[in-house]
Scaffold this motif. Sequence first.
Motif, PDB file in Angstrom:
ATOM      1  N   UNK A  66       0.800  -1.246   0.000  1.00  0.00           N
ATOM      2  CA  UNK A  66       0.000   0.000   0.000  1.00  0.00           C
ATOM      3  C   UNK A  66       0.827   1.288   0.000  1.00  0.00           C
ATOM      4  N   UNK A  67       1.708   1.435  -0.975  1.00  0.00           N
ATOM      5  CA  UNK A  67       2.532   2.647  -1.133  1.00  0.00           C
ATOM      6  C   UNK A  67       3.363   2.908   0.139  1.00  0.00           C
ATOM      7  N   UNK A  68       4.166   1.906   0.486  1.00  0.00           N
ATOM      8  CA  UNK A  68       4.961   2.003   1.715  1.00  0.00           C
ATOM      9  C   UNK A  68       6.472   1.907   1.451  1.00  0.00           C
ATOM     10  N   UNK A  69       6.875   2.028   0.191  1.00  0.00           N
ATOM     11  CA  UNK A  69       8.311   1.885  -0.103  1.00  0.00           C
ATOM     12  C   UNK A  69       9.125   2.911   0.704  1.00  0.00           C
ATOM     13  N   UNK A  70       8.549   4.077   0.915  1.00  0.00           N
ATOM     14  CA  UNK A  70       9.266   5.167   1.613  1.00  0.00           C
ATOM     15  C   UNK A  70       9.295   4.945   3.128  1.00  0.00           C
ATOM     16  N   UNK A  71       8.505   3.995   3.639  1.00  0.00           N
ATOM     17  CA  UNK A  71       8.202   3.989   5.065  1.00  0.00           C
ATOM     18  C   UNK A  71       9.258   3.238   5.883  1.00  0.00           C
ATOM     19  N   UNK A  72      10.389   3.911   6.082  1.00  0.00           N
ATOM     20  CA  UNK A  72      11.428   3.402   6.982  1.00  0.00           C
ATOM     21  C   UNK A  72      11.725   4.516   7.992  1.00  0.00           C
ATOM     22  N   UNK A  73      12.351   4.137   9.089  1.00  0.00           N
ATOM     23  CA  UNK A  73      12.603   5.127  10.147  1.00  0.00           C
ATOM     24  C   UNK A  73      13.457   6.274   9.633  1.00  0.00           C
ATOM     25  N   UNK A  74      14.519   5.932   8.893  1.00  0.00           N
ATOM     26  CA  UNK A  74      15.427   6.977   8.403  1.00  0.00           C
ATOM     27  C   UNK A  74      14.716   7.898   7.406  1.00  0.00           C
ATOM     28  N   UNK A  75      13.924   7.294   6.501  1.00  0.00           N
ATOM     29  CA  UNK A  75      13.252   8.087   5.476  1.00  0.00           C
ATOM     30  C   UNK A  75      12.258   9.066   6.101  1.00  0.00           C
ATOM     31  N   UNK A  76      11.496   8.600   7.083  1.00  0.00           N
ATOM     32  CA  UNK A  76      10.502   9.472   7.723  1.00  0.00           C
ATOM     33  C   UNK A  76      11.215  10.625   8.441  1.00  0.00           C
ATOM     34  N   UNK A  77      12.273  10.310   9.172  1.00  0.00           N
ATOM     35  CA  UNK A  77      13.002  11.352   9.917  1.00  0.00           C
ATOM     36  C   UNK A  77      13.602  12.380   8.943  1.00  0.00           C
TER      37      UNK A  77
END
Length: 319
Positions: free
Chosen positions: A283-294
């Motif tokens: 569900x469009x979560x490729x970006x969803x890592x701790x480093x990416x969000x920060x």
Amino acid sequence: MEESIIENWAQKNQVEVKIVHDDLSADNADLAQGFDGVSSEGNLPVSASVYEKFRQYGIKQLSVRQVGVDNQDLAAAKKNGIKITNVAAYSPRAIAELGVTDAMYLLRKIGIYQDRMAHGDFTYDKSTISTEIFNCTVGIIGAGHIGGASAHLYSALGAKVLAYDPVYDASLEPYLTYTDFDTILAKSDIISLHTPLLASTENMIDKTAFDKMKKKPILINVARGGLVDTQALIAALKNGQVSAAALDTLADETDFYDKKNMLNSLPEDYKELQAMPQVLITPHIAFFTKLAVKNSIEIALNDAKTIISGGEVNSVVNL
Ligand code: NAD
């Protein structure tokens, strides 16, 4: 997750931040009144009336905490004096690693085995025999931040990497060989899409493109759903022109993006894809890592602060 990072940033920078949970839209743009700037995240289309309201409130920027800005009306924002910034590279590896994970999952037919085993079928046969990744040719379409990071990963695994991108980047030469679009389609066992969604790239993988695929490749789309003609993909999966597909983004996803209880509202083409064991949808979560969000929060809010304070940033996408 975002809230604590935003609050830390606000405290460190002595900036008052109001957090609104809904995606930015004409319905909630009024909440920006009295503030100096706005930052948003999400994929719902933002209409011209939002930028008009911002102009009335004296707001001069909108910092988007993501790479893709295809949901923004860039020209309307410019007309209203709103500088839109994106975060061009918060963690290209986050997206590249999901693409490679998906490719390995599909290459080893894990979805097909999972489906069989769920029905008590523990067999394997010639239709499920796999290929080692180091014997694969991977075609990267769009070798920018994420396509380049994907090339690093695939070449580290021993795959031969081809790339098509109108912009040449000499630093990628150790990891890939540049070629043309049609050669990628004809020679690749895995085709991985990493271009932005633009008028020129919309439906770039259509029936004509599928007809040029000669090796029954695996298609990986962790970029934007609109790059692929969904009906043509379904036909290509059914007739075997592509052996499998991983889709982190779907053309019509704005109706159900990040929402619960959507089973009864899914479009027919989505249901058809979801029912295929050789198709992997996330569900469009490729970006969803701790480093990416920060990184996406800190870069976007720093850019907002710089513009509000009269400074310049190089992340403006609608100059
Ligand atoms: P980027 O700008 O660094 O790279 C895009 C590359 O595509 C550029 O090198 C550009 O020259 C190339 N390109 C443009 N038109 C092309 C065409 N017609 N054919 C071939 N190449 C073309 O962007 P990026 O950071 O690598 O991100 C790529 C896309 O990935 C974003 O635009 C976004 O839509 C998507 N994305 C998805 C997620 C996710 O969570 N699924 C997260 C981040 C980004």
